[in-house]
Write a protein that holds these residues in place. Structure first.
Motif, mmCIF file in Angstrom:
data_model
loop_
_atom_site.group_PDB
_atom_site.id
_atom_site.type_symbol
_atom_site.label_atom_id
_atom_site.label_comp_id
_atom_site.label_asym_id
_atom_site.label_seq_id
_atom_site.Cartn_x
_atom_site.Cartn_y
_atom_site.Cartn_z
ATOM 1 N N GLU A 69 0.826 -1.208 0.000
ATOM 2 C CA GLU A 69 0.000 0.000 0.000
ATOM 3 C C GLU A 69 0.860 1.258 0.000
ATOM 4 O OE1 GLU A 69 -2.976 -0.145 3.074
ATOM 5 O OE2 GLU A 69 -3.663 -2.109 2.423
ATOM 6 N N LYS A 70 1.923 1.243 0.759
ATOM 7 C CA LYS A 70 2.818 2.410 0.817
ATOM 8 C C LYS A 70 3.521 2.617 -0.516
ATOM 9 C CE LYS A 70 4.780 5.763 3.082
ATOM 10 N NZ LYS A 70 4.027 6.907 3.577
ATOM 11 N N ILE A 71 3.972 1.537 -1.134
ATOM 12 C CA ILE A 71 4.630 1.640 -2.434
ATOM 13 C C ILE A 71 3.655 2.218 -3.461
ATOM 14 C CG2 ILE A 71 5.578 0.296 -4.356
ATOM 15 C CD1 ILE A 71 6.795 -1.574 -2.186
ATOM 16 N N LYS A 72 2.422 1.732 -3.445
ATOM 17 C CA LYS A 72 1.411 2.241 -4.375
ATOM 18 C C LYS A 72 1.175 3.728 -4.151
ATOM 19 C CE LYS A 72 -3.328 1.651 -5.925
ATOM 20 N NZ LYS A 72 -4.560 0.890 -5.790
ATOM 21 N N GLU A 73 1.022 4.115 -2.907
ATOM 22 C CA GLU A 73 0.798 5.526 -2.561
ATOM 23 C C GLU A 73 1.948 6.406 -3.064
ATOM 24 O OE1 GLU A 73 1.108 8.135 1.506
ATOM 25 O OE2 GLU A 73 0.110 6.196 1.656
ATOM 26 N N MET B 291 14.563 -5.837 -4.043
ATOM 27 C CA MET B 291 13.522 -5.174 -4.823
ATOM 28 C C MET B 291 13.046 -3.903 -4.123
ATOM 29 S SD MET B 291 11.849 -4.975 -7.611
ATOM 30 C CE MET B 291 12.145 -6.543 -8.408
ATOM 31 N N LEU B 292 12.964 -3.921 -2.817
ATOM 32 C CA LEU B 292 12.589 -2.731 -2.061
ATOM 33 C C LEU B 292 13.575 -1.596 -2.341
ATOM 34 C CD1 LEU B 292 10.566 -1.784 0.282
ATOM 35 C CD2 LEU B 292 12.528 -2.145 1.751
ATOM 36 N N LEU B 293 14.853 -1.915 -2.360
ATOM 37 C CA LEU B 293 15.878 -0.915 -2.654
ATOM 38 C C LEU B 293 15.748 -0.404 -4.086
ATOM 39 C CD1 LEU B 293 18.955 -2.584 -0.908
ATOM 40 C CD2 LEU B 293 17.612 -0.638 -0.088
ATOM 41 N N ARG B 294 15.453 -1.300 -5.015
ATOM 42 C CA ARG B 294 15.285 -0.892 -6.414
ATOM 43 C C ARG B 294 14.066 -0.003 -6.591
ATOM 44 N NH1 ARG B 294 15.408 -6.419 -9.501
ATOM 45 N NH2 ARG B 294 14.873 -5.086 -11.263
ATOM 46 N N ILE C 28 13.489 7.992 -3.640
ATOM 47 C CA ILE C 28 13.219 8.182 -2.219
ATOM 48 C C ILE C 28 14.133 7.270 -1.413
ATOM 49 C CG2 ILE C 28 10.795 8.838 -2.563
ATOM 50 C CD1 ILE C 28 10.052 5.949 -1.768
ATOM 51 N N SER C 29 14.142 7.470 -0.125
ATOM 52 C CA SER C 29 14.871 6.578 0.775
ATOM 53 C C SER C 29 14.039 5.317 1.006
ATOM 54 C CB SER C 29 15.097 7.290 2.111
ATOM 55 O OG SER C 29 15.469 6.373 3.107
ATOM 56 N N PRO C 30 14.680 4.168 1.112
ATOM 57 C CA PRO C 30 13.931 2.949 1.455
ATOM 58 C C PRO C 30 13.154 3.114 2.766
ATOM 59 C CG PRO C 30 16.149 2.377 0.786
ATOM 60 C CD PRO C 30 16.096 3.874 0.880
ATOM 61 N N ASP D 100 11.471 5.599 3.619
ATOM 62 C CA ASP D 100 10.176 6.214 3.322
ATOM 63 C C ASP D 100 9.121 5.145 3.056
ATOM 64 O OD1 ASP D 100 11.242 8.783 3.554
ATOM 65 O OD2 ASP D 100 11.648 8.949 1.405
ATOM 66 N N ILE D 101 9.535 4.008 2.573
ATOM 67 C CA ILE D 101 8.612 2.894 2.340
ATOM 68 C C ILE D 101 8.363 2.146 3.645
ATOM 69 C CG2 ILE D 101 8.265 0.695 1.142
ATOM 70 C CD1 ILE D 101 10.052 1.853 -1.131
ATOM 71 N N ILE D 102 9.437 1.894 4.367
ATOM 72 C CA ILE D 102 9.338 1.089 5.597
ATOM 73 C C ILE D 102 8.571 1.819 6.692
ATOM 74 C CG2 ILE D 102 10.695 0.031 7.452
ATOM 75 C CD1 ILE D 102 12.848 -0.467 5.238
ATOM 76 N N ASN D 103 8.872 3.092 6.875
ATOM 77 C CA ASN D 103 8.192 3.882 7.898
ATOM 78 C C ASN D 103 6.725 4.061 7.531
ATOM 79 O OD1 ASN D 103 10.546 4.198 9.368
ATOM 80 N ND2 ASN D 103 11.035 6.154 8.424
ATOM 81 N N ASN D 104 5.882 3.902 8.521
ATOM 82 C CA ASN D 104 4.435 4.100 8.376
ATOM 83 C C ASN D 104 3.753 3.056 7.506
ATOM 84 O OD1 ASN D 104 4.520 6.551 9.929
ATOM 85 N ND2 ASN D 104 5.318 7.567 8.118
ATOM 86 N N SER D 105 4.421 1.958 7.159
ATOM 87 C CA SER D 105 3.771 0.888 6.407
ATOM 88 C C SER D 105 2.999 0.006 7.376
ATOM 89 C CB SER D 105 4.801 0.045 5.651
ATOM 90 O OG SER D 105 5.342 0.782 4.599
ATOM 91 N N GLY D 106 1.894 -0.503 6.890
ATOM 92 C CA GLY D 106 1.119 -1.445 7.690
ATOM 93 C C GLY D 106 0.267 -0.833 8.761
ATOM 94 N N LYS D 107 0.042 0.455 8.682
ATOM 95 C CA LYS D 107 -0.823 1.106 9.692
ATOM 96 C C LYS D 107 -2.264 0.811 9.407
ATOM 97 C CE LYS D 107 1.754 4.891 11.567
ATOM 98 N NZ LYS D 107 1.792 6.304 11.793
#
Length: 66
Positions: A4-8, A45-48, A55-57, A59-66
């Motif tokens: 969801e975060k990646i899509k956003e 793949m997350l890094l790619r 963006i910084s990786p 940015d994806i990890i933080n706030n994911s899964g809320k």
């Protein structure tokens, strides 16, 4: 988990799934599975994805899964 975060973030950059997949050298179908959390994204793949989105990786990890 991070789909969801990646899509956003991708949509904020106005990049289509097809364009993301092309930049990542994978199919659009494979890419969509990451966004829908059907497949767990690897660290590589997350890094790619972060690199393509410029963006910084974290940015994806933080706030994911809320």
């Amino acid at each position: 988990m991070y789909g969801e975060k990646i899509k956003e973030l991708r949509e904020q950059k106005r990049i289509s799934q097809e364009a993301m997949a092309e930049k990542l050298h994978i199919t659009q179908s494979a890419y969509s599975k990451y966004e829908s959390n059907q497949v767990q994204i690897s660290v590589d793949m997350l890094l790619r994805v972060a690199e393509v989105l410029e963006i910084s990786p974290m940015d994806i990890i933080n706030n994911s899964g809320k």
